[in-house]
Design a protein around this motif. Structure first.
Motif, PDB file in Angstrom:
ATOM      1  N   LYS A 292      49.615  40.057  46.997  1.00 13.50           N
ATOM      2  CA  LYS A 292      48.781  39.812  48.002  1.00 13.50           C
ATOM      3  C   LYS A 292      47.443  39.601  48.009  1.00 13.50           C
ATOM      4  O   LYS A 292      46.706  39.060  48.748  1.00 13.50           O
ATOM      5  N   SER A 294      43.982  38.154  46.372  1.00 20.66           N
ATOM      6  CA  SER A 294      43.619  36.860  45.920  1.00 20.66           C
ATOM      7  C   SER A 294      42.862  37.027  44.261  1.00 20.66           C
ATOM      8  O   SER A 294      42.257  37.941  43.949  1.00 20.66           O
ATOM      9  N   GLY A 295      43.237  36.191  43.593  1.00 20.24           N
ATOM     10  CA  GLY A 295      43.070  35.960  42.377  1.00 20.24           C
ATOM     11  C   GLY A 295      44.016  36.680  41.231  1.00 20.24           C
ATOM     12  O   GLY A 295      43.603  36.675  39.968  1.00 20.24           O
ATOM     13  N   GLU A 378      41.776  45.725  44.103  1.00 15.99           N
ATOM     14  CA  GLU A 378      41.347  45.159  45.283  1.00 15.99           C
ATOM     15  C   GLU A 378      39.727  45.146  45.252  1.00 15.99           C
ATOM     16  O   GLU A 378      39.149  44.175  45.508  1.00 15.99           O
ATOM     17  N   THR A 381      38.396  43.035  42.172  1.00 14.03           N
ATOM     18  CA  THR A 381      38.478  41.519  42.513  1.00 14.03           C
ATOM     19  C   THR A 381      37.533  41.039  43.614  1.00 14.03           C
ATOM     20  O   THR A 381      37.026  40.093  43.453  1.00 14.03           O
ATOM     21  N   SER A 382      37.181  42.073  44.560  1.00 11.62           N
ATOM     22  CA  SER A 382      36.416  41.795  45.682  1.00 11.62           C
ATOM     23  C   SER A 382      34.920  41.515  45.223  1.00 11.62           C
ATOM     24  O   SER A 382      33.977  40.705  45.511  1.00 11.62           O
TER      25      SER A 382
END
Length: 385
Positions: A292, A294-295, A378, A381-382
């Motif tokens: 779920k 992104s990336g 998470e 990645t953010s």
């Protein structure tokens, strides 16, 4: 902040307390040389080692405890299994692209020495090794099939029953690397038709590092890699024929084997099926949550049951850097890179980028561990994407 260990595919941690206690007892109370004396301490050490053979023979369906040969690790066991076979020039071996270097390198050495040929079977579109592909690779001169029961990179589980039936039907030796599955999946050599089974003691069996074993069917002839003192038949200049002495030159790691015995007891106490179900539950939850983000790309079988091993990559971020951030800022241990299996990364398309981040679970990991790990990914990645 409590440290979270998610590198179980490399070595299980923490070890059960009883493993440490058994090793301490061996060092302090009967630290003599097993099989090298008639006194009580040597006999005690020898008995502990023999009883560990009994446990392993029973766990893996060997006919006799003396078929269990102790080694320092699975790599040494696999080298004995592969290099101990008397290959003739031009003979053929089938293995897979999911093999560890502990299989690939000895095979390539024999290829250079004996001019054998090797077929590396590719995984199918679901990242699984299929029996059909192995069957297609069989030639008239195929001597052995060597397969990892569970991939240390993708977590893919090989269909051992079907491969064993295929090998038996064609009169081919079956050598299995169970480093990732011993103590996690039930294995019965007789039922699966396995001729030689190699595994580490320090992974799913919860024993200490420096332990491993090779179980060899009585009917299989191997040339020993090591020659030397075995504690018996000392008058002979030849290596003894009797097993396990034939393959165990030099002093065994008594404290390590005592610890391994305690680790086996803990696996039996928890239950192999229960261990697998627990690890699969954590794995499934982790994969679903990572997908779920992104990336993030998750590799390996996504629809099939797999081991508690998840390789993944984050777009635009080096895998080693992610592992370092997890270690230094989040106190989470994972492993990044090629995991001693470059062919696996070539198969999944991550070789040129330097591999993947690998998270792997054990029986003592928790849902809270998964939650903290995913939240950390998470946040990483953010910050980068």
């Amino acid at each position: 902040m409590e440290y979270i260990y998610l590198d179980q595919a490399a070595s299980s941690f923490p070890k059960p307390k009883k493993v440490a206690e058994a090793m301490t007892e061996a060092v302090l109370k009967y630290g003599a040389n097993p099989g090298r004396g008639g006194h009580q301490l040597a006999q005690k050490a020898d008995e502990v080692i023999y009883q560990t053979r009994v446990k392993l023979a029973k766990m893996f369906g060997a006919k006799h405890p003396n078929e269990v040969i102790f080694y320092q690790n699975a790599t040494m066991a696999l080298n004995q299994a592969i290099k101990g076979i008397t290959f003739k020039e031009g003979e053929h071996v089938i293995t897979t692209e999911f093999e560890h270097n502990s299989v690939r390198r000895p095979l390539e050495a024999i290829k250079k020495e004996k001019n054998i040929s090797i077929t590396y079977v590719k995984p199918n579109e679901n990242w699984l090794i299929s029996v059909e592909k192995i069957e297609e690779a069989i030639q008239e001169n195929t001597k052995a099939i060597i397969v990892s029961h569970g991939s240390n990179v993708t977590g893919a589980i090989a269909p051992l029953t079907e491969i064993g039936q295929l090998a038996k039907k064609n009169g081919i030796l079956l050598i299995v690397d169970a480093s990732q599955t011993a103590g996690v999946l039930p294995i019965d050599m007789e039922k699966y038709g396995v001729d030689l089974l190699a595994f580490a003691g320090h992974k799913g069996l919860l024993g200490p590092q420096g332990t491993g074993a090779l179980i060899v069917r009585e009917s299989i002839e191997l040339v020993p890699l090591m020659h030397g003192g075995t504690g018996s038949h000392s008058e002979s200049v030849e290596q003894p024929e009797q097993r396990p002495a034939r393959f165990e030159s030099g002093t065994l790691n008594t404290p390590g084997i005592a610890g391994l015995s305690a680790g086996i007891d803990e696996v039996k106490r928890i239950g192999i099926n229960e261990i697998f179900e627990h690890e699969w539950k954590l794995t499934k939850t982790c994969i679903e949550r990572l997908q779920k983000l992104s990336g993030v790309t998750v590799y390996g079988p996504l629809k099939e049951v797999r081991l508690g091993v998840i390789p993944f990559a984050i777009e635009g971020i080096d895998a080693q850097e992610v592992a370092m951030i997890l270690d230094e800022h989040y106190k989470i241990a994972v492993r990044a890179g090629l995991h001693c299996s470059p062919m696996s990364h070539q198969a999944i398309g991550t070789l040129e980028s330097g591999g993947t981040i690998r998270v792997s679970f054990g029986p003592y990991n928790t849902e809270e561990d998964v939650d903290r790990f995913v939240v950390a990914i998470e946040e990483i990645t953010s910050a980068f994407i």
